[in-house]
Motif scaffolding. Structure first.
Motif, mmCIF file in Angstrom:
data_model
loop_
_atom_site.group_PDB
_atom_site.id
_atom_site.type_symbol
_atom_site.label_atom_id
_atom_site.label_comp_id
_atom_site.label_asym_id
_atom_site.label_seq_id
_atom_site.Cartn_x
_atom_site.Cartn_y
_atom_site.Cartn_z
ATOM 1 N N CYS A 47 0.811 -1.251 -0.114
ATOM 2 C CA CYS A 47 -0.028 -0.204 -0.027
ATOM 3 C C CYS A 47 0.677 1.241 0.090
ATOM 4 O O CYS A 47 0.574 2.245 -0.510
ATOM 5 N N LEU A 48 1.992 1.106 0.624
ATOM 6 C CA LEU A 48 3.070 2.290 0.381
ATOM 7 C C LEU A 48 3.364 2.441 -0.885
ATOM 8 O O LEU A 48 3.422 3.691 -1.167
ATOM 9 N N LEU A 49 3.618 1.326 -1.549
ATOM 10 C CA LEU A 49 3.972 1.691 -3.134
ATOM 11 C C LEU A 49 2.876 2.293 -3.703
ATOM 12 O O LEU A 49 3.057 3.289 -4.790
ATOM 13 N N ILE A 50 1.628 1.742 -3.538
ATOM 14 C CA ILE A 50 0.321 2.061 -4.561
ATOM 15 C C ILE A 50 0.123 3.620 -4.339
ATOM 16 O O ILE A 50 -0.026 4.364 -5.099
ATOM 17 N N PHE A 51 0.113 3.958 -2.826
ATOM 18 C CA PHE A 51 -0.124 5.520 -2.363
ATOM 19 C C PHE A 51 0.862 6.450 -3.027
ATOM 20 O O PHE A 51 0.519 7.300 -3.696
ATOM 21 N N LEU A 52 2.064 6.162 -2.880
ATOM 22 C CA LEU A 52 3.120 6.971 -3.487
ATOM 23 C C LEU A 52 2.950 7.219 -4.922
ATOM 24 O O LEU A 52 3.126 8.274 -5.479
ATOM 25 N N THR A 53 2.966 5.894 -5.720
ATOM 26 C CA THR A 53 2.788 6.201 -7.269
ATOM 27 C C THR A 53 1.602 6.856 -7.508
ATOM 28 O O THR A 53 1.501 7.446 -8.504
ATOM 29 N N GLY A 54 0.410 6.728 -6.887
ATOM 30 C CA GLY A 54 -0.896 7.098 -7.212
ATOM 31 C C GLY A 54 -0.736 8.467 -7.022
ATOM 32 O O GLY A 54 -1.485 9.267 -7.720
ATOM 33 N N THR A 55 -0.125 8.913 -5.735
ATOM 34 C CA THR A 55 -0.083 10.401 -5.664
ATOM 35 C C THR A 55 0.740 11.100 -6.687
ATOM 36 O O THR A 55 0.346 12.378 -7.220
ATOM 37 N N LEU A 56 1.872 10.410 -7.310
ATOM 38 C CA LEU A 56 2.522 11.070 -8.148
ATOM 39 C C LEU A 56 1.787 11.175 -9.468
ATOM 40 O O LEU A 56 1.894 12.068 -10.207
ATOM 41 N N SER A 57 0.854 10.050 -9.844
ATOM 42 C CA SER A 57 0.263 9.993 -11.172
ATOM 43 C C SER A 57 -0.750 11.241 -10.964
ATOM 44 O O SER A 57 -1.029 11.633 -12.028
ATOM 45 N N PHE A 58 -1.219 11.914 -9.842
ATOM 46 C CA PHE A 58 -2.009 13.042 -10.282
ATOM 47 C C PHE A 58 -1.224 14.114 -10.845
ATOM 48 O O PHE A 58 -2.091 14.973 -11.754
ATOM 49 N N TYR A 59 -0.043 14.106 -10.859
ATOM 50 C CA TYR A 59 0.832 15.032 -11.737
ATOM 51 C C TYR A 59 1.509 14.270 -12.754
ATOM 52 O O TYR A 59 2.476 14.691 -13.205
ATOM 53 N N ARG A 60 1.087 13.388 -13.519
ATOM 54 C CA ARG A 60 1.739 12.633 -14.462
ATOM 55 C C ARG A 60 2.329 13.607 -15.631
ATOM 56 O O ARG A 60 3.228 13.345 -16.326
ATOM 57 N N GLN A 61 1.105 14.138 -16.108
ATOM 58 C CA GLN A 61 1.257 15.107 -17.329
ATOM 59 C C GLN A 61 2.683 16.112 -16.843
ATOM 60 O O GLN A 61 3.364 16.191 -17.886
ATOM 61 N N GLU A 62 2.538 16.651 -15.721
ATOM 62 C CA GLU A 62 3.753 17.732 -15.316
ATOM 63 C C GLU A 62 5.032 16.896 -15.290
ATOM 64 O O GLU A 62 5.894 17.632 -15.739
ATOM 65 N N LEU A 63 4.943 15.758 -14.729
ATOM 66 C CA LEU A 63 6.043 14.976 -14.628
ATOM 67 C C LEU A 63 6.794 14.671 -16.113
ATOM 68 O O LEU A 63 7.928 14.797 -16.247
ATOM 69 N N LEU A 64 5.871 14.419 -16.927
ATOM 70 C CA LEU A 64 6.115 13.688 -18.245
ATOM 71 C C LEU A 64 6.660 15.123 -19.000
ATOM 72 O O LEU A 64 7.807 14.821 -19.605
ATOM 73 N N PHE A 65 6.229 16.184 -18.983
ATOM 74 C CA PHE A 65 6.583 17.413 -19.441
ATOM 75 C C PHE A 65 8.117 17.863 -18.888
ATOM 76 O O PHE A 65 8.773 18.355 -19.587
ATOM 77 N N TRP A 66 8.170 17.684 -17.463
ATOM 78 C CA TRP A 66 9.408 17.784 -16.766
ATOM 79 C C TRP A 66 10.377 17.187 -17.421
ATOM 80 O O TRP A 66 11.639 17.521 -17.385
ATOM 81 N N SER A 67 10.260 16.014 -17.649
ATOM 82 C CA SER A 67 11.292 14.849 -18.216
ATOM 83 C C SER A 67 11.843 15.295 -19.568
ATOM 84 O O SER A 67 12.737 14.631 -20.250
ATOM 85 N N GLN A 68 10.863 16.282 -20.433
ATOM 86 C CA GLN A 68 11.258 16.414 -21.765
ATOM 87 C C GLN A 68 11.784 18.063 -21.799
ATOM 88 O O GLN A 68 11.078 18.913 -22.037
ATOM 89 N N ALA A 69 13.144 17.929 -21.658
ATOM 90 C CA ALA A 69 13.835 19.343 -21.344
ATOM 91 C C ALA A 69 13.685 20.190 -22.380
ATOM 92 O O ALA A 69 14.061 21.420 -22.240
ATOM 93 N N GLU A 70 13.563 19.554 -23.728
ATOM 94 C CA GLU A 70 14.083 20.330 -24.966
ATOM 95 C C GLU A 70 12.481 21.133 -25.167
ATOM 96 O O GLU A 70 12.785 22.105 -25.968
ATOM 97 N N LEU A 71 11.384 20.781 -24.538
ATOM 98 C CA LEU A 71 10.367 21.584 -24.758
ATOM 99 C C LEU A 71 9.954 22.650 -23.631
ATOM 100 O O LEU A 71 8.768 23.110 -23.717
#
Length: 569
Positions: A47-71
């Protein structure tokens, strides 16, 4: 012989569970306490794994954009839809459908997609993706990155095992989490009184108060997020009704329940009539329609789909940048426009299901996914997820302190104690360290390396392995503090590297960190803030040290009155 031994083992297990769950003793709270403790211990780490990954998934688009530094370079110019369509006419005129994702507060760039014609031996044509600026200028392809997808996938199907088995395991853990929450409410006698109680520097009592407060504050979120998560995979957990009634045809089951999105179009008298001139070309015509629809929709337009029909006409579909209703699972409003219908707009019929079960399913699953939530709702869900993770971690820490806290220091630790303490540290601190390491790898590995996404994934799992090995050897508290220091320093280094060094020196761009998009700045600032808070927490003196400093020195005791008078003189 084998049957008798199996029966003997079943009897032993049943007697053990009867003892542990106190089934023979009166009182639901006694049984609920044992159930709460053991269900929380067995499934708490998952459940610790599920809660952390799910909490970060609320900002999945922001994290994905953060990983694309060229844009990352931001812009406030209006979108040149005419230029985007003109670019598609020049580069993808041979395909029948174009998909245009327009900028938003979560991603400031334009993304266009299409599929190439099917070649021999292919089931589908190759998908082509390009990124454009708001002025319809082609941007360089971003670096390959997969750590965000690993975080997202690990939330509901783990990683590295089969999809079906992973979702089954996650479903069982979610069910156990729901049982632990309900049993925790039942055994909590003073739930409202303890909400306002926090006993500082009281060791186990302080942890128990922190566990209660974090559970009560976001209790509705915890119950609804677990229940909606079970609904999302209910056909996998309980497929027997669908197999019986529909012979395993889940599409027929979904259509019978009213869950299929209606594609029927209707012409409403209240809808406006859009006028345009197609003599200047499709780019000018679609750009003119976009301006009129954008003025009508205050929430803006999320995407545009342009499809070439068999009669030679074009169908343009505009999707609104907001959810129409949670009762239809958060689907957005769509307007259809055809080039041969004299400016009429057709709207997709929004069908609200008649079945209460389908309404409940749509509402709860849309609540869980949060695809159309605004920034404030997303921040609230993020903080609730952090509280849920702290609730689970504090509960596991309470279990360790209750069972092993009174153990003598000279006595060697057993295997079970070492394993439980190491898992506590691994899932509470080691997993965030692994994610931050993957973010660091995303920045320092050159974009030209083809297998850089694999390096990100390997770095995550290697960090998890090192964290687990480190947690096995030192003292429990020492290991926890060591890894918290590592997490704090990594967050500080990563945010400082992004702000001061990365853009002008590593990426070699003509803009610095102050010119990047807001979503990137927010992530970097939050990393810096988390580093500062962790350092302040770790630099804070321990409770024993504070008590010894605040303890007043006792006045000296004099043996006789004459010696006291002599000392005073």
């Amino acid at each position: 012989m084998l049957v008798s031994s199996a029966v003997r083992r079943v009897k032993l297990i049943s007697s053990y569970l009867t003892q542990r769950l106190a089934l023979g003793k009166p009182g639901i709270r006694v049984r609920g306490t044992a159930l709460h403790n053991y269900v929380g211990l067995w499934f708490g780490y998952l459940c610790l794994l599920i809660f952390l990954t799910g909490t970060l998934s609320f900002y999945r688009q922001e994290l994905l954009f953060w990983s694309q530094a060229e844009l990352h370079q931001s812009s406030v110019d209006p979108v040149n839809v005419k230029g985007v369509v003109l670019h598609l006419e020049q580069n993808a005129a041979h395909v029948k459908r174009w998909d245009i994702q327009l900028p938003s507060e979560r991603n400031p760039n334009v993304r266009v997609r299409w599929r190439e014609p099917v070649k021999d031996g292919q089931r589908r044509g190759d998908r082509v993706t390009q990124y454009l600026s708001r002025d319809a200028i082609v941007l360089p392809m971003p670096r390959e990155s997969r750590f965000v997808d690993v975080i997202y996938r690990a939330h509901f199907e783990l990683y590295g095992i089969g999809r079906t088995y992973g979702r089954l395991i996650i479903g069982l853990a979610t069910l156990a989490m729901l049982v632990a929450i309900v049993s925790g409410v039942i055994i909590h006698r003073r739930i409202f009184v303890d909400f306002f109680t926090f006993r500082k520097d009281k060791a186990l009592r302080s942890w128990l108060d922190a566990h209660n407060v974090s559970a009560v504050v976001s209790l509705p979120f915890h119950i609804l997020i677990c229940f909606s998560g079970l609904l999302l995979i209910m056909y996998l957990l309980m497929p027997w009704a669908a197999d019986r009634a529909f012979d395993g045809d889940f599409k027929a089951l979904n259509a019978d329940g009213g869950g299929k999105r209606s594609v029927k179009l209707r012409q409403d008298e209240n809808l406006p009539i859009v006028h345009t001139n197609w003599e200047q070309g499709a780019a000018a015509g679609i750009g003119h329609i976009y301006q009129q629809v954008d003025e009508i929709w205050p929430a803006g337009i999320r995407s545009i789909r342009i499809e070439l029909k068999k009669d030679g006409s074009r169908e343009i579909i505009f999707s609104q940048n907001s959810a129409e209703s949670l009762l239809n699972r958060g689907n957005s409003k769509r307007w259809h426009f055809r080039t041969n219908n004299e400016g009429l707009i057709f709207q997709e019929q929004s069908v609200i299901p008649d079945s209460f079960a389908r309404l409940l399913y749509n509402f709860t699953t849309a609540f869980h996914l949060q695809r159309h939530a605004d920034s404030w709702h997303r921040a609230f869900f993020f903080l609730s997820g952090i509280l849920g993770r702290f609730m689970i971690a504090s509960g596991l820490n309470i279990w360790v302190k209750r069972h092993y806290g009174k153990q003598k220091k000279d006595r060697p630790k057993g295997r079970a104690q070492r394993l439980i303490e190491a898992l506590n540290i691994l899932l509470f601190v080691g997993l965030p360290i692994a994610i931050v390491v993957a973010m660091f790898v995303n920045r320092i590995v050159p974009a030209s390396i083809t297998f850089r996404s694999t390096i990100e994934i390997y770095s995550m799992f290697s960090t998890l392995a090192l964290s687990f090995i480190h947690a096995l050897f030192p003292n429990y508290i020492s290991a926890l503090r060591h890894q918290l220091w590592v997490l704090a320093l990594l967050c500080l280094l990563l945010s400082s590297f992004n702000i001061l060094v990365f853009y002008p020196w590593v990426l070699d761009t003509d803009f610095n960190w102050w010119a990047v998009a807001t979503a990137v700045k927010v992530i970097d600032v939050l990393m810096l803030l988390m580093a500062v808070l962790l350092i302040l927490f770790l630099k804070k003196p321990k409770a024993k040290d504070r008590k010894s400093k605040n303890k007043k020195a006792k006045p000296p005791r004099y043996e006789t009155a004459s010696s006291a008078v002599a000392e005073s003189l």
